[in-house]
Design an enzyme around this catalytic site. Structure first.
Site, PDB file in Angstrom:
ATOM      1  N   ASN A 172       0.801  -1.228   0.000  1.00  0.00           N
ATOM      2  CA  ASN A 172       0.000   0.000   0.000  1.00  0.00           C
ATOM      3  C   ASN A 172       0.833   1.278   0.000  1.00  0.00           C
ATOM      4  O   ASN A 172       0.385   2.317  -0.492  1.00  0.00           O
ATOM      5  CB  ASN A 172      -1.010  -0.002   1.154  1.00  0.00           C
ATOM      6  CG  ASN A 172      -0.356  -0.062   2.513  1.00  0.00           C
ATOM      7  OD1 ASN A 172       0.742  -0.589   2.664  1.00  0.00           O
ATOM      8  ND2 ASN A 172      -1.018   0.469   3.514  1.00  0.00           N
ATOM      9  N   GLU A 272       4.435  -3.550  12.680  1.00  0.00           N
ATOM     10  CA  GLU A 272       3.305  -2.630  12.524  1.00  0.00           C
ATOM     11  C   GLU A 272       2.211  -3.410  11.817  1.00  0.00           C
ATOM     12  O   GLU A 272       2.292  -3.693  10.623  1.00  0.00           O
ATOM     13  CB  GLU A 272       3.713  -1.398  11.706  1.00  0.00           C
ATOM     14  CG  GLU A 272       2.639  -0.324  11.684  1.00  0.00           C
ATOM     15  CD  GLU A 272       2.340   0.179  10.283  1.00  0.00           C
ATOM     16  OE1 GLU A 272       1.151   0.143   9.908  1.00  0.00           O
ATOM     17  OE2 GLU A 272       3.270   0.587   9.589  1.00  0.00           O
ATOM     18  N   CYS A 306      -2.978   1.794   6.591  1.00  0.00           N
ATOM     19  CA  CYS A 306      -3.033   1.126   7.894  1.00  0.00           C
ATOM     20  C   CYS A 306      -3.648   2.016   8.967  1.00  0.00           C
ATOM     21  O   CYS A 306      -4.187   1.514   9.954  1.00  0.00           O
ATOM     22  CB  CYS A 306      -1.641   0.672   8.304  1.00  0.00           C
ATOM     23  SG  CYS A 306      -0.391   1.956   8.175  1.00  0.00           S
ATOM     24  N   GLU A 481       8.626   3.603  14.598  1.00  0.00           N
ATOM     25  CA  GLU A 481       9.382   4.029  13.420  1.00  0.00           C
ATOM     26  C   GLU A 481       9.254   5.530  13.269  1.00  0.00           C
ATOM     27  O   GLU A 481       8.231   6.125  13.627  1.00  0.00           O
ATOM     28  CB  GLU A 481       8.867   3.309  12.171  1.00  0.00           C
ATOM     29  CG  GLU A 481       9.109   1.814  12.218  1.00  0.00           C
ATOM     30  CD  GLU A 481       8.531   1.063  11.045  1.00  0.00           C
ATOM     31  OE1 GLU A 481       8.962  -0.084  10.821  1.00  0.00           O
ATOM     32  OE2 GLU A 481       7.637   1.609  10.356  1.00  0.00           O
TER      33      GLU A 481
END
Length: 501
Positions: A172, A272, A306, A481
């Protein structure tokens, strides 16, 4: 909403000006492998048209092992001993190269991912910003001086690179999900082996071409590509004792598998994983702004992000006004091939994603939801095009309440009190992102502290900032991150205890 039918032939790589970005094989130890000893290949297609845009070699496990060995050799022989300023200069050069090639990099993303070119341009800027950010962080890997309880001892800590890092990325954000991980790894002195998704490997290879041009030593940045062997390669990366850290963005189901496989050698992990983000609008919010931010949050990439708002909670007495404004905005979308200048929203990545959106939509309607914009498939454009759907009065037992849709379905629930919406929003195993809109600072603080999520965004719908610590809690994973914290997951702390006095 309107749709624009494309002509297929104009969307191939003729549009790419810098031909060095078009690579057709893995990048291992500073060399390009345009064939594989497996003799097998896999196809990369434009999801909007189904048109073939590249055929790549399906790397064998032997070649994966080669990439790991080369990364390990580069780490021990040279890269871990490079100075922070050297690494900073390479990263800054890489940032500059990405920005110089932004048009071509964005077109590659749109070709293999299907998102609108405006979204792809934003992604490249976001992706490049991580190299800029970590070029500034590389010289700032500080340790600490500790006062020992023993008067003759002196204690301090240093941060050292963890070693070879495996990076497994989703489709994505085929550029940004690599840079968000690799920038921190490269800044610390780690080497990397990148495995992009089989549907979107071309952005990773284009990035490798720029890494090569930026002057990074051979073996520091490696990319392996595969279609049929994706699962086996994931296992190999997890079980390799030479891989000291693995970073993965993807589903919770796959994350659990990788975590289990990595347990054999206790490697460091950043995961994640899935999300089910609530987007909560209180009656005192700036409704116009809340709607505008929901558009960005919910429909960017046609909902395939996400941190996309999956459940929208609107206080009951402002529902009608909120829905009216939202309907007006969404009705102005132009659905079409991502490379067309008038397109605001492109296509979904594949038919399976479309089918899931349809499943969630029909389930909610069957359970009593009210249709505001029916949306649905747009077969005249292609098999992956979908017109966004808005539903209100969605019941709490709808599938979309518990499962991540990952598509352009906007389900709106109502609530009356703060305590009610906190309980409902937290009623999920996921905890990645959440959104709150209110002008009351007390409400903002109460919600920020009460919502069970790694990130709470107040009065804005965007998390795209290299300075922000990005990551979740619960079954949305762990690790951060970006930001000053992002560098920690790619280092180990060494304690030095000296008794000489």
């Amino acid at each position: 909403m309107s749709s624009i039918k494309p002509q297929q032939s104009q969307y191939l790589f003729d549009n790419i000006q810098n031909k060095i970005l078009i690579k057709k094989g893995a990048f291992i130890d500073g060399k390009w492998l345009e064939s594989s000893d497996s003799k097998e290949t896999f196809d990369v297609k434009d999801p909007a048209t189904g048109e073939l845009i590249a055929t790549l070699p399906d790397n064998s496990l032997k070649e994966v092992d080669q990439a790991i060995l080369c990364a390990d050799k580069a780490f021990h022989d040279s890269y871990k001993n490079t100075s922070p300023r050297e690494r900073s200069q390479w990263l800054l050069k890489l940032y500059t190269l990405m920005m110089e090639n932004i048009d071509d990099l964005a077109k590659i993303i749109t070709l293999e991912n299907g998102k609108a070119l405006t979204d792809s341009m934003s992604e490249v800027k976001y992706a490049a910003s991580y190299f800029q950010w970590y070029s500034e962080e590389a010289p700032r890997m500080y340790g600490a001086t500790i006062q020992s309880s023993i008067s003759t001892n002196r204690v301090f800590t240093i941060r050292q690179p963890v070693g070879v890092c495996a990076i497994i990325c989703p489709w994505n954000f085929p550029s940004a999900m690599i840079t968000r991980k690799a920038a921190a790894a490269l800044a610390t002195g780690c080497t990397v082996v990148v495995k992009p998704d089989h549907e979107t490997p071309l952005s990773a290879l284009a990035l490798a071409a720029l890494v090569e041009k930026a002057g990074f030593p051979p073996g520091v940045f490696n990319v392996i590509v595969s279609g049929a062997r994706t699962s086996d390669i994931g296992t190999r990366l997890c079980e390799s004792s030479l891989i000291k850290k693995l970073s993965f963005t993807g589903s919770t189901r796959v994350g659990k598998i990788l975590m289990q496989q990595s347990s054999s050698n206790i490697k460091k992990l950043s995961l994640e994983l899935g999300g089910n983000a609530p987007f909560i609008v209180f009656e005192d919010a700036d409704i116009q702004k809340a709607v505008e931010q929901l558009i960005l949050c919910k429909f960017r990439g046609l909902g395939q992000t996400c941190v996309c708002a999956n459940r929208v909670y609107v206080q009951a007495n402002i529902l009608d006004r909120f829905v009216s404004l939202l309907k007006e905005k969404v009705s102005g979308f132009k659905i079409g091939h991502g490379l067309l200048s008038e397109t605001t929203h492109g296509c979904l990545i594949n038919k399976q994603t479309l089918e899931k959106v349809e499943k969630h939509k029909h389930d909610a309607i069957e359970k009593g939801a009210t249709v505001v914009i029916s949306g649905g498939p747009l077969p005249d454009l292609g098999s992956t095009f979908y017109e966004p759907c808005i539903l209100t009065n969605v019941p709490k037992n709808a599938l979309v309440s518990k499962e991540e849709t990952f598509g352009p379905l906007c389900p709106i629930f109502t609530f009356d009190t703060m305590d009610e919406v906190i309980k409902t929003a937290n009623d999920t195993e996921f905890g990645l992102a959440s959104y709150v809109f209110s002008k009351d600072i007390n409400t903002v603080f109460k919600m920020a502290e009460s919502l069970e999520a790694g990130m709470v965004s107040c009065n804005t719908g965007i998390f795209s900032d290299a300075a922000i610590p990005f990551g979740g809690i619960k079954e949305s994973g762990f690790g951060r991150e970006g930001s000053l914290y992002g560098i920690e997951d790619y280092t180990v702390i060494k304690t030095v205890n000296i008794s000489t006095l």
